[in-house]
Write a protein that holds these residues in place. Structure first.
Motif, short mmCIF file in Angstrom:
data_model
loop_
_atom_site.label_atom_id
_atom_site.label_comp_id
_atom_site.label_asym_id
_atom_site.label_seq_id
_atom_site.Cartn_x
_atom_site.Cartn_y
_atom_site.Cartn_z
N TYR A 39 0.86 -1.24 -0.02
CA TYR A 39 -0.02 -0.12 -0.30
C TYR A 39 0.88 1.19 0.04
O TYR A 39 0.57 2.23 -0.83
CB TYR A 39 -0.79 0.02 1.28
CG TYR A 39 -1.82 1.12 1.44
CD1 TYR A 39 -2.92 1.17 0.65
CD2 TYR A 39 -1.53 2.25 2.13
CE1 TYR A 39 -3.77 2.23 0.87
CE2 TYR A 39 -2.34 3.52 2.40
CZ TYR A 39 -3.26 3.42 1.36
OH TYR A 39 -4.39 4.61 1.62
N ASN A 40 1.78 1.25 0.54
CA ASN A 40 2.91 2.34 1.18
C ASN A 40 3.48 2.63 -0.41
O ASN A 40 3.71 3.97 -0.79
CB ASN A 40 3.70 2.23 2.04
CG ASN A 40 2.93 2.28 3.66
OD1 ASN A 40 1.91 2.57 3.54
ND2 ASN A 40 3.62 1.82 4.36
N ALA A 41 3.94 1.76 -0.86
CA ALA A 41 4.63 1.44 -2.08
C ALA A 41 3.62 2.21 -3.39
O ALA A 41 3.95 3.15 -4.09
CB ALA A 41 5.13 0.42 -2.69
N ILE A 42 2.51 1.96 -3.23
CA ILE A 42 1.51 2.32 -4.17
C ILE A 42 1.04 3.82 -4.24
O ILE A 42 0.95 4.43 -5.23
CB ILE A 42 0.24 1.38 -4.22
CG1 ILE A 42 0.64 0.02 -4.93
CG2 ILE A 42 -0.85 2.00 -5.03
CD1 ILE A 42 -0.65 -0.99 -5.02
N PHE A 43 0.82 4.21 -2.91
CA PHE A 43 0.42 5.60 -2.84
C PHE A 43 1.71 6.64 -3.33
O PHE A 43 1.51 7.51 -3.69
CB PHE A 43 -0.37 6.17 -1.56
CG PHE A 43 0.69 6.15 -0.37
CD1 PHE A 43 1.76 7.05 -0.18
CD2 PHE A 43 0.62 5.40 0.88
CE1 PHE A 43 2.37 7.16 0.89
CE2 PHE A 43 1.14 5.61 2.01
CZ PHE A 43 2.05 6.46 2.10
N THR A 44 3.10 6.12 -2.94
CA THR A 44 4.17 6.77 -3.52
C THR A 44 4.36 6.88 -4.95
O THR A 44 4.59 7.96 -5.52
CB THR A 44 5.40 6.13 -2.89
OG1 THR A 44 5.25 5.91 -1.47
CG2 THR A 44 6.69 6.95 -2.97
N LEU A 45 4.11 5.73 -5.68
CA LEU A 45 4.40 5.75 -7.12
C LEU A 45 3.20 6.61 -7.70
O LEU A 45 3.30 7.08 -8.77
CB LEU A 45 3.86 4.32 -7.40
CG LEU A 45 5.31 3.18 -7.59
CD1 LEU A 45 4.86 1.81 -7.80
CD2 LEU A 45 6.03 4.05 -8.65
N HIS A 46 1.91 6.38 -7.31
CA HIS A 46 0.64 7.14 -7.66
C HIS A 46 1.00 8.72 -7.67
O HIS A 46 0.85 9.37 -8.65
CB HIS A 46 -0.45 6.80 -6.79
CG HIS A 46 -1.55 7.71 -6.95
ND1 HIS A 46 -2.52 7.35 -8.03
CD2 HIS A 46 -2.24 8.65 -6.36
CE1 HIS A 46 -3.73 8.45 -8.04
NE2 HIS A 46 -3.28 9.13 -7.11
N GLY A 47 1.44 9.06 -6.42
CA GLY A 47 1.94 10.52 -6.13
C GLY A 47 3.04 10.87 -7.37
O GLY A 47 2.87 11.96 -8.03
N VAL A 48 4.07 10.16 -7.32
CA VAL A 48 5.24 10.61 -8.15
C VAL A 48 4.55 10.51 -9.58
O VAL A 48 5.03 11.63 -10.19
CB VAL A 48 6.49 9.32 -8.09
CG1 VAL A 48 7.46 9.87 -8.96
CG2 VAL A 48 7.02 9.66 -6.45
#
Lengths: 536, 317
Positions: free
Chosen positions: A70-79
């Motif tokens: 989940y944490n990786a996904i929101f990081t990627l989504h934002g970037v």
């Protein structure tokens, strides 16, 4: 006017064939489309990541993924969404395609530099994305890469800022190119105040791009100094201050919000008069407010840091400046609505996007007032309220304007017409999905749910269910819209030069335009939105 | 924001909420008003009803009006927001200090007499001043019911104060993203009568042990793991969180990485000692380095012995 021998820019045979005819083309229209295809691809990845997050939040506890994912996904989504989609967004796609045509030029001032910008964009995108997969395990720092956490878990901060810097270079070059184009290449007779509003917003954006983006470079240098030479700038373990990183990050990233939203406002200012068949209300007020937003937007970054422990003086200064930047945005909204007074409105898909833009942009802007005030900010900061607010501005504002723009200029770009009935149903489904997705998040934030939360307590459950359902509706709308547009680009009816009755110059050239846009550079003797039949 | 449960939970609630209601009211008025105009114009002036648009280029009077009115409104919102907030910066001199320590991913609270708890106890009707200390990365101390939030910055002390006017239990969240178990970094604040608070914080530092009525090593161990926030990452039931579980740990052969190379070690007293005081020297295979800080100078020798007994107990089950 039309020359039977002229072929459109799409069919024009240049030095190269096949895909090379595109990726090595210096034609501003082909470059605009290169950006369009790259940005839309990244956007779709970002949408899927966002939908995965919403699915996880459907229920408390583990729903479909573990917290690390989940944490990786929101990081990627934002970037992806911020650096690869929304910042380049409208200027790179529609700015490139439309700016020279709208001011009566054959191309931008520096066509080769323009192609270089796209190549740098692609290179920067690769660096930024690869940085996310280097170091130990998947990235999980959030798109803001706050120190010291981003230093602590893995080493991806340096390459990520390097990626942002390279992407920034692309942005700076586009900005320089547009500013010079606007200064030097306007058609004879097109004085500054006879220039359409979309070029005006690109002009304001260009200055922000040039002046704000170098801050990323400074930050990068400091990170290199810290990582390689062990000079403590940000990492408290070396005696640095993590708050300094936040300042530098937001000195660039806040003006970046205006890089995103100004051209969106410009596109809306084109769509509304065309479909109202009427001069835009308060042309000069809109121009001045554009420049005011671009200017004041530099001085409000501190409102991202109200709870960081800054001094009280800094807090109320930034709060005051934040409220001041709200005024020019309000003026724009009043003028857009004022344009509709005594208009003759064609109810077409681009107009629906523009009208719903006004609605979601107002929600985004007005919710920003609660965040600008100190007392309420302290409670709402870093909660779902902030997430809802900036999605209403960035996805609602920029996204709806982008959708409006693509439906508005579609016949010009592809020379074909889309199915308006499907396009309008796609819009309404998307609009409903959008509101269902983000409105509950205001409520969650007010009741205290922090952002970037993988799991939550039971009293946050209800609004999260509604929000997740909204994400499904939104995606359904998006699928309908995209299918319709892609199909129509190949099979739609041939479009005329001016299907909407627009008055700006792009509607006087062929659909799609020829390589050099104009056979003869026009001479301008009237304002851009003069809809009178017989102007005296 | 104005739920019954949080009304007057802290002395800031009414000011923050009235600022919110003021801003929200004006915002809603404009949203509804402008949307109504928008819809009305679209219906009234659609092409089928009004075939010919009237040529209007603008009006300076209107521009001035709709510049001045929003300016006045936003300035009044600024003022409301500022005046509702400024008390949060004026820490009363007699506020009771409580040291609040955040680490990935737990809060602990230390009172003047040395008592340490994982739940925040505050007296009703008295101001408390939390000294916020972050040991590893940024955290943010957030009590929604009290309308207070303050980032916790490593290497820099920040403060937050409040006075609670209503007994009860309220949630504490970490609001600044701090890694894997950010969303589990929660605690509770319990507002208790002032005399109870006094009794709790005035007696000597064995208060925690007395409160928990230590009868065997197991309870002492549980108290210590709670006191230092160990349970944010380690469990006693075999579940794998961020770090290994304590269950069946003693005497087991473990594969650890020392400087990237695999070694086999037996989990004995020396191993447990190293794991607490030099947690990054050897990392059990399958777990990440750098997530745990050393508890040197924090966990005392006596506490270490009690922990050890507790681990032996968990391994005999």
């Amino acid at each position: 006017m039309s020359n039977l021998n002229a072929v459109s820019f799409r069919e024009e045979q240049g030095r190269y064939k096949g895909i090379f005819a595109w990726i090595f083309s210096t034609d501003h229209k082909r470059i605009g489309l290169l950006y369009l295809y790259s940005i839309v691809s990244f956007f779709l990845i970002g949408v899927l990541l966002g939908a995965a997050m919403k699915l996880e939040l459907l229920a408390p506890g583990k729903t479909v993924m573990d917290p690390a994912t989940y944490n990786a996904i929101f990081t990627l989504h934002g970037v992806i969404m911020i650096f690869l989609v929304v910042v380049p967004g409208l200027p790179a796609v529609f700015g490139n395609f439309m700016l020279p045509i709208m001011i009566g030029a054959k191309d931008v001032a520096f066509p080769k530099l323009n192609l270089l910008s796209w190549w740098i964009y692609v290179f920067g995108a690769i660096i930024a994305l690869s940085s996310l997969f280097m170091g130990g395990g998947p990235p999980d720092t959030g798109w803001t890469f706050y120190a010291p956490y981003a230093f602590k878990t893995n080493t991806n901060m340096l390459p990520a800022v390097l990626g942002a810097f390279i992407l920034g270079f692309s942005s700076i070059l586009t900005g320089i190119n547009f500013i010079v184009t606007i200064h030097r290449l306007r058609a004879p007779g097109m004085t500054w105040f006879k220039m359409p509003l979309f070029p005006w917003t690109l002009y304001g954006t260009g200055w922000i791009q040039i002046l704000a983006t170098p801050i990323v470079g400074i930050t990068l240098l400091m990170i290199v100094g810290e990582r390689v030479l062990n000079i403590g700038f940000f990492d408290p373990a070396l005696g640095g201050d993590p708050i300094l990183y936040q300042h530098l990050f937001w000195i660039y990233s806040h003006p970046a919000v205006y890089i995103m939203i100004l051209p969106a406002m410009g596109a809306i200012s084109e769509i509304i008069p065309t479909f109202a068949n009427k001069s835009i209300f308060g042309y000069k007020a809109i121009v001045i407010s554009t420049l005011a937003i671009a200017f004041v937007g530099y001085f409000v970054w501190g409102h991202h840091m109200f709870t960081s422990g800054m001094s009280g003086t800094a807090l109320y200064t930034f709060s005051l400046l934040t409220f001041i930047v709200a005024i020019p945005s309000a003026i724009k909204v009043f003028n857009w609505v004022g344009t509709l007074h005594k208009a003759s409105i064609q109810l077409e898909t681009p107009f629906f996007w523009a009208a719903s833009f006004l609605f979601v942009f107002m929600i985004g802007g007005l919710s920003g007032l609660a965040l600008g005030a100190l007392a309420t900010n302290v409670h709402l900061h870093d909660t779902a309220f902030v997430v809802a607010h900036f999605h209403f501005i960035v996805f609602g504002g920029v996204g709806f304007a982008f959708m409006g723009a693509i439906h508005y200029w579609f016949p010009k770009i592809w020379g074909r017409m889309y199915n308006t009935r499907i396009a309008t149903s796609g819009w309404i489904i998307f609009f409903i999905g959008f509101c269902t997705l983000y409105l509950p998040m205001f409520f969650l934030g007010v009741t205290g749910m922090p952002r970037r939360y993988y799991d939550y307590v039971e009293n946050f459950h209800g609004p999260n269910i509604v929000s997740t359902i909204g994400s499904w509706v939104l995606i359904l709308g998006l699928v309908i819209i995209l299918t319709n547009l892609i199909r129509s680009a190949y099979k739609g009816e041939k479009a005329s030069k001016n299907p909407w009755g627009g008055r700006t110059l792009e509607w006087t050239v062929d659909s799609p335009p020829t390589l050099e846009n104009f056979e003869e550079i026009p001479v301008i003797d009237r304002g851009p939105y003069d809809y009178r039949k017989n102007p005296e | 924001m104005n739920e019954d449960t949080t009304q007057n939970a802290s002395s800031f609630v009414s000011q923050v909420d009235s600022a919110f209601v003021f801003i929200f009211g004006i915002s809603l008025f404009f949203l509804v008003g402008i949307t109504a105009f928008l819809v009305y114009y679209i219906i009234k002036y659609r092409k089928s009803k009004n075939a010919e648009a009237t040529h209007i280029e603008g009006s300076n009077t209107l521009e001035i009006i709709w510049t001045i009115i929003p300016t006045i409104l936003v300035l009044s919102m600024f003022y409301y927001g500022w005046s509702g907030w400024k008390f949060q910066r004026d820490i009363p001199e007699d506020a009771i200090p409580i040291k609040t320590i955040a680490r990935m991913w737990s809060f602990t609270f230390q009172y003047e007499n040395g008592l340490i708890t994982d739940t925040l106890y505050v007296p009703k009707g008295k101001a408390v001043n939390l000294d916020l200390v972050a040991l590893d990365v940024l955290h943010s101390f957030y009590i929604p019911a009290f309308r207070v939030k303050q980032d916790m910055v490593p290497g820099k002390q920040t403060n937050i104060w409040f006075e609670s006017e209503k007994e009860g239990e309220y949630e504490i969240y970490c609001a600044e993203y701090c890694g894997l178990r950010h969303s589990y970094m929660r605690s509770l604040v319990k507002v208790i009568p002032a005399n109870e608070f006094e009794a709790m914080t005035k007696i000597d530092s064995s208060a925690l042990a007395i409160n928990n009525e230590v009868v065997d090593s197991r309870q002492a161990g549980i108290s210590i793991t709670r006191k230092y926030g160990c349970n944010a990452c380690h469990t006693a039931d075999g579940t794998k969180l961020v770090g290994p579980s304590y269950k069946n740990i003693m005497g087991r052969t473990r594969v650890v990485l020392i400087d990237g190379k695999e070694h086999e070690v037996e989990a004995d007293e020396a191993y447990i000692r190293r794991s607490i005081y030099e947690p990054n020297a050897e990392i059990v295979k399958g777990f990440e380095k750098g997530l745990m800080l050393s508890y040197k100078d924090q966990v005392t020798e006596e506490e270490f012995k009690q922990l050890l007994e507790y681990f032996y107990y968990l391994s005999e089950q």
